[in-house]
Write a protein that holds these residues in place. Structure first.
Motif, PDB file in Angstrom:
ATOM      1  N   ASP A  70      44.360  33.415  35.853  1.00 32.01           N
ATOM      2  CA  ASP A  70      45.494  34.337  35.782  1.00 32.01           C
ATOM      3  C   ASP A  70      45.208  35.574  36.636  1.00 32.01           C
ATOM      4  O   ASP A  70      44.062  35.847  37.024  1.00 32.01           O
ATOM      5  N   THR A  71      46.249  36.317  36.933  1.00 33.15           N
ATOM      6  CA  THR A  71      46.150  37.455  37.854  1.00 33.15           C
ATOM      7  C   THR A  71      45.159  38.500  37.369  1.00 33.15           C
ATOM      8  O   THR A  71      44.333  39.005  38.153  1.00 33.15           O
ATOM      9  N   GLU A  72      45.215  38.833  36.099  1.00 29.85           N
ATOM     10  CA  GLU A  72      44.332  39.872  35.567  1.00 29.85           C
ATOM     11  C   GLU A  72      42.866  39.481  35.717  1.00 29.85           C
ATOM     12  O   GLU A  72      42.025  40.286  36.144  1.00 29.85           O
ATOM     13  N   THR A  73      42.553  38.240  35.378  1.00 29.59           N
ATOM     14  CA  THR A  73      41.168  37.778  35.476  1.00 29.59           C
ATOM     15  C   THR A  73      40.703  37.742  36.928  1.00 29.59           C
ATOM     16  O   THR A  73      39.584  38.165  37.252  1.00 29.59           O
ATOM     17  N   ALA A  74      41.556  37.245  37.824  1.00 33.64           N
ATOM     18  CA  ALA A  74      41.178  37.160  39.238  1.00 33.64           C
ATOM     19  C   ALA A  74      40.918  38.540  39.826  1.00 33.64           C
ATOM     20  O   ALA A  74      39.954  38.734  40.582  1.00 33.64           O
ATOM     21  N   ARG A  75      41.765  39.502  39.495  1.00 35.97           N
ATOM     22  CA  ARG A  75      41.576  40.860  40.036  1.00 35.97           C
ATOM     23  C   ARG A  75      40.317  41.505  39.467  1.00 35.97           C
ATOM     24  O   ARG A  75      39.598  42.223  40.183  1.00 35.97           O
ATOM     25  N   ALA A  76      40.058  41.268  38.202  1.00 36.74           N
ATOM     26  CA  ALA A  76      38.859  41.845  37.592  1.00 36.74           C
ATOM     27  C   ALA A  76      37.596  41.275  38.238  1.00 36.74           C
ATOM     28  O   ALA A  76      36.623  42.008  38.481  1.00 36.74           O
ATOM     29  N   ARG A  77      37.604  39.991  38.544  1.00 35.91           N
ATOM     30  CA  ARG A  77      36.440  39.377  39.189  1.00 35.91           C
ATOM     31  C   ARG A  77      36.240  39.938  40.593  1.00 35.91           C
ATOM     32  O   ARG A  77      35.108  40.195  41.013  1.00 35.91           O
ATOM     33  N   LEU A  78      37.328  40.133  41.313  1.00 33.54           N
ATOM     34  CA  LEU A  78      37.218  40.686  42.663  1.00 33.54           C
ATOM     35  C   LEU A  78      36.691  42.109  42.620  1.00 33.54           C
ATOM     36  O   LEU A  78      35.802  42.488  43.406  1.00 33.54           O
ATOM     37  N   THR A  79      37.196  42.912  41.693  1.00 33.43           N
ATOM     38  CA  THR A  79      36.737  44.301  41.564  1.00 33.43           C
ATOM     39  C   THR A  79      35.250  44.354  41.248  1.00 33.43           C
ATOM     40  O   THR A  79      34.488  45.125  41.858  1.00 33.43           O
ATOM     41  N   ALA A  80      34.814  43.527  40.304  1.00 32.31           N
ATOM     42  CA  ALA A  80      33.400  43.505  39.930  1.00 32.31           C
ATOM     43  C   ALA A  80      32.530  43.066  41.102  1.00 32.31           C
ATOM     44  O   ALA A  80      31.444  43.627  41.328  1.00 32.31           O
ATOM     45  N   GLU A  82      33.240  43.375  44.351  1.00 28.84           N
ATOM     46  CA  GLU A  82      33.239  44.407  45.388  1.00 28.84           C
ATOM     47  C   GLU A  82      32.330  45.573  45.020  1.00 28.84           C
ATOM     48  O   GLU A  82      31.745  46.212  45.900  1.00 28.84           O
ATOM     49  N   GLN A  83      32.204  45.841  43.743  1.00 27.96           N
ATOM     50  CA  GLN A  83      31.367  46.958  43.302  1.00 27.96           C
ATOM     51  C   GLN A  83      29.878  46.658  43.430  1.00 27.96           C
ATOM     52  O   GLN A  83      29.064  47.565  43.523  1.00 27.96           O
ATOM     53  N   HIS A  84      29.533  45.372  43.408  1.00 29.08           N
ATOM     54  CA  HIS A  84      28.117  45.002  43.423  1.00 29.08           C
ATOM     55  C   HIS A  84      27.752  44.115  44.616  1.00 29.08           C
ATOM     56  O   HIS A  84      26.671  43.544  44.654  1.00 29.08           O
ATOM     57  N   ALA A  85      28.657  43.987  45.570  1.00 27.50           N
ATOM     58  CA  ALA A  85      28.419  43.085  46.693  1.00 27.50           C
ATOM     59  C   ALA A  85      27.407  43.667  47.667  1.00 27.50           C
ATOM     60  O   ALA A  85      27.365  44.882  47.897  1.00 27.50           O
ATOM     61  N   GLY A  86      26.611  42.777  48.238  1.00 33.31           N
ATOM     62  CA  GLY A  86      25.680  43.173  49.290  1.00 33.31           C
ATOM     63  C   GLY A  86      26.279  42.885  50.659  1.00 33.31           C
ATOM     64  O   GLY A  86      27.480  42.619  50.788  1.00 33.31           O
ATOM     65  N   ASP A  87      25.423  42.902  51.667  1.00 36.90           N
ATOM     66  CA  ASP A  87      25.875  42.667  53.035  1.00 36.90           C
ATOM     67  C   ASP A  87      25.446  41.304  53.559  1.00 36.90           C
ATOM     68  O   ASP A  87      25.404  41.084  54.772  1.00 36.90           O
ATOM     69  N   THR A  88      25.121  40.395  52.685  1.00 34.98           N
ATOM     70  CA  THR A  88      24.655  39.078  53.104  1.00 34.98           C
ATOM     71  C   THR A  88      25.843  38.159  53.383  1.00 34.98           C
ATOM     72  O   THR A  88      26.956  38.391  52.883  1.00 34.98           O
ATOM     73  N   PRO A  89      25.638  37.101  54.160  1.00 40.64           N
ATOM     74  CA  PRO A  89      26.709  36.115  54.375  1.00 40.64           C
ATOM     75  C   PRO A  89      27.209  35.508  53.069  1.00 40.64           C
ATOM     76  O   PRO A  89      28.406  35.252  52.917  1.00 40.64           O
ATOM     77  N   ALA A  90      26.310  35.293  52.136  1.00 41.69           N
ATOM     78  CA  ALA A  90      26.719  34.727  50.846  1.00 41.69           C
ATOM     79  C   ALA A  90      27.650  35.669  50.104  1.00 41.69           C
ATOM     80  O   ALA A  90      28.637  35.246  49.478  1.00 41.69           O
ATOM     81  N   HIS A  96      35.342  36.690  50.001  1.00 39.71           N
ATOM     82  CA  HIS A  96      36.479  35.959  50.589  1.00 39.71           C
ATOM     83  C   HIS A  96      37.114  35.026  49.558  1.00 39.71           C
ATOM     84  O   HIS A  96      38.342  34.983  49.429  1.00 39.71           O
ATOM     85  N   LEU A  97      36.282  34.297  48.835  1.00 39.92           N
ATOM     86  CA  LEU A  97      36.803  33.372  47.824  1.00 39.92           C
ATOM     87  C   LEU A  97      37.481  34.117  46.684  1.00 39.92           C
ATOM     88  O   LEU A  97      38.526  33.694  46.180  1.00 39.92           O
ATOM     89  N   ALA A  98      36.910  35.257  46.291  1.00 37.21           N
ATOM     90  CA  ALA A  98      37.508  36.051  45.209  1.00 37.21           C
ATOM     91  C   ALA A  98      38.881  36.572  45.617  1.00 37.21           C
ATOM     92  O   ALA A  98      39.810  36.612  44.799  1.00 37.21           O
ATOM     93  N   ARG A  99      39.025  36.988  46.889  1.00 41.13           N
ATOM     94  CA  ARG A  99      40.339  37.436  47.354  1.00 41.13           C
ATOM     95  C   ARG A  99      41.332  36.275  47.378  1.00 41.13           C
ATOM     96  O   ARG A  99      42.524  36.454  47.054  1.00 41.13           O
ATOM     97  N   ALA A 100      40.846  35.100  47.732  1.00 45.71           N
ATOM     98  CA  ALA A 100      41.712  33.915  47.703  1.00 45.71           C
ATOM     99  C   ALA A 100      42.170  33.624  46.278  1.00 45.71           C
ATOM    100  O   ALA A 100      43.326  33.263  46.046  1.00 45.71           O
ATOM    101  N   ARG A 101      41.280  33.802  45.319  1.00 44.95           N
ATOM    102  CA  ARG A 101      41.643  33.541  43.917  1.00 44.95           C
ATOM    103  C   ARG A 101      42.713  34.525  43.430  1.00 44.95           C
ATOM    104  O   ARG A 101      43.578  34.162  42.629  1.00 44.95           O
ATOM    105  N   VAL A 102      42.670  35.756  43.915  1.00 43.17           N
ATOM    106  CA  VAL A 102      43.725  36.709  43.552  1.00 43.17           C
ATOM    107  C   VAL A 102      45.057  36.227  44.102  1.00 43.17           C
ATOM    108  O   VAL A 102      46.090  36.272  43.417  1.00 43.17           O
ATOM    109  N   ARG A 103      45.062  35.775  45.340  1.00 46.94           N
ATOM    110  CA  ARG A 103      46.292  35.258  45.946  1.00 46.94           C
ATOM    111  C   ARG A 103      46.773  34.000  45.217  1.00 46.94           C
ATOM    112  O   ARG A 103      47.971  33.826  44.969  1.00 46.94           O
ATOM    113  N   GLN A 104      45.849  33.135  44.848  1.00 50.48           N
ATOM    114  CA  GLN A 104      46.216  31.877  44.196  1.00 50.48           C
ATOM    115  C   GLN A 104      46.681  32.069  42.757  1.00 50.48           C
ATOM    116  O   GLN A 104      47.306  31.170  42.183  1.00 50.48           O
ATOM    117  N   ALA A 105      46.395  33.233  42.178  1.00 50.45           N
ATOM    118  CA  ALA A 105      46.801  33.486  40.796  1.00 50.45           C
ATOM    119  C   ALA A 105      48.314  33.400  40.620  1.00 50.45           C
ATOM    120  O   ALA A 105      48.801  33.166  39.510  1.00 50.45           O
TER     121      ALA A 105
END
Length: 285
Positions: A70-80, A82-90, A96-105
């Motif tokens: 659902d939209t709320e869960t997808a946005r919360a996962r993306l926010t979390a 982005e707050q803890h993301a590093g600069d690695t390719p992974a 990228h996948l988290a942003r796709a999940r927000v769109r797919q919600a």
């Protein structure tokens, strides 16, 4: 082994012997390779009897990805993330996948709304029509079961045992929650009472289920039902149906076996158009 002189001990061993079990209680027997036909028959009969007893006369099947939320869960996962993301390719791939999940919600929300609308309309009667059926898992399946639940209606879940266990979502009506070992029997139950099929974006499983239904209708192996694909942008990028016609792999008329829409209300309208033409008496107002 020498017989025991104690009659009570001999009787205990008889009662504990696998040979003495009632055949239908002997799970070791039922799981033997040679009894596969019996297991197939049981998986066919059990849901059929329960659905009859529960008064489920007709259904509408909802397919779609298990991976969306659902939209709320997808946005919360993306926010979390982005707050803890590093600069690695992974990390970049995960974002990228988290942003796709927000769109797919949006597909989750449309599945939820569709199930709510059709359940509220058709389960006010004693005889239950157009009962929502899903594969019983997460994602789009959860959304459709959830929509029916929020409408105060019942819905069916046809779960399947997998190497990585897929548990049932919590919105299925408990008395209509089934679990299968065999994909083939599960697919039969999807269609036994189906008066419509709604396919949301998904992966291999969704595509397998969708194209099997289209093939059965195309070849006359099952009566025609309305098949509605939700998400114009997704389906038109994924499959060039017109190219199949141009190359002669399907007939022009085969494009009429399905329709493509974006909104829950359009799904309802597509079902109404089909059934108004084929069996208007089944659509009470």
């Amino acid at each position: 082994m020498r017989p025991s002189p104690d009659p009570a001990e001999r009787l205990r061993r008889i009662h504990e012997s696998p040979a003495y079990r009632l055949a239908y209680e002997d799970t070791e027997l039922l799981n033997q390779d040679g009894l596969r036909p019996l297991r197939l028959q049981l998986e066919l009969l059990k849901p059929e009897r329960v659905l009859d007893q529960e008064g489920v006369h007709s259904t509408v099947v909802v397919f779609g990805s298990a991976r969306v939320s659902d939209t709320e869960t997808a946005r919360a996962r993306l926010t979390a993330l982005e707050q803890h993301a590093g600069d690695t390719p992974a990390a970049a791939q995960a974002a990228h996948l988290a942003r796709a999940r927000v769109r797919q919600a949006q597909h989750y929300e449309q599945a939820r709304r569709f199930a709510h609308l059709i359940s509220a309309r058709f389960q006010q009667q004693q005889r239950r029509e157009f009962v929502v059926v899903t594969g019983g898992g997460p994602g789009i399946m959860e959304a459709a079961n959830r929509g029916a639940f929020e409408a105060g209606a019942r819905s069916v879940g046809l779960n399947i045992t997998l190497p990585q266990e897929q548990g049932p979502n919590s919105y299925i009506s408990p008395e209509l929650a089934f679990r299968f070992h065999y994909f083939a029997i599960r697919k039969m139950h999807f269609l036994r009472r189906a008066r419509g099929l709604v396919a949301f974006p998904g992966g291999y499983g969704t595509l397998d289920e969708l194209f099997e239904v289209l093939t059965l209708i195309q070849t006359g192996k099952m009566p025609a039902i309305p098949v509605v694909l939700v998400g114009r942008a997704f389906w038109r990028r994924l499959i060039d149906f017109e190219h199949l016609v141009d190359e002669g792999y399907i007939a022009p008329a085969d494009l009429d076996l399905f329709s493509i829409v974006d909104e829950a209300e359009e799904v309802i309208a597509a079902l109404e158009r089909f059934h108004a033409a084929h069996m208007a008496e089944q659509l009470p107002r």
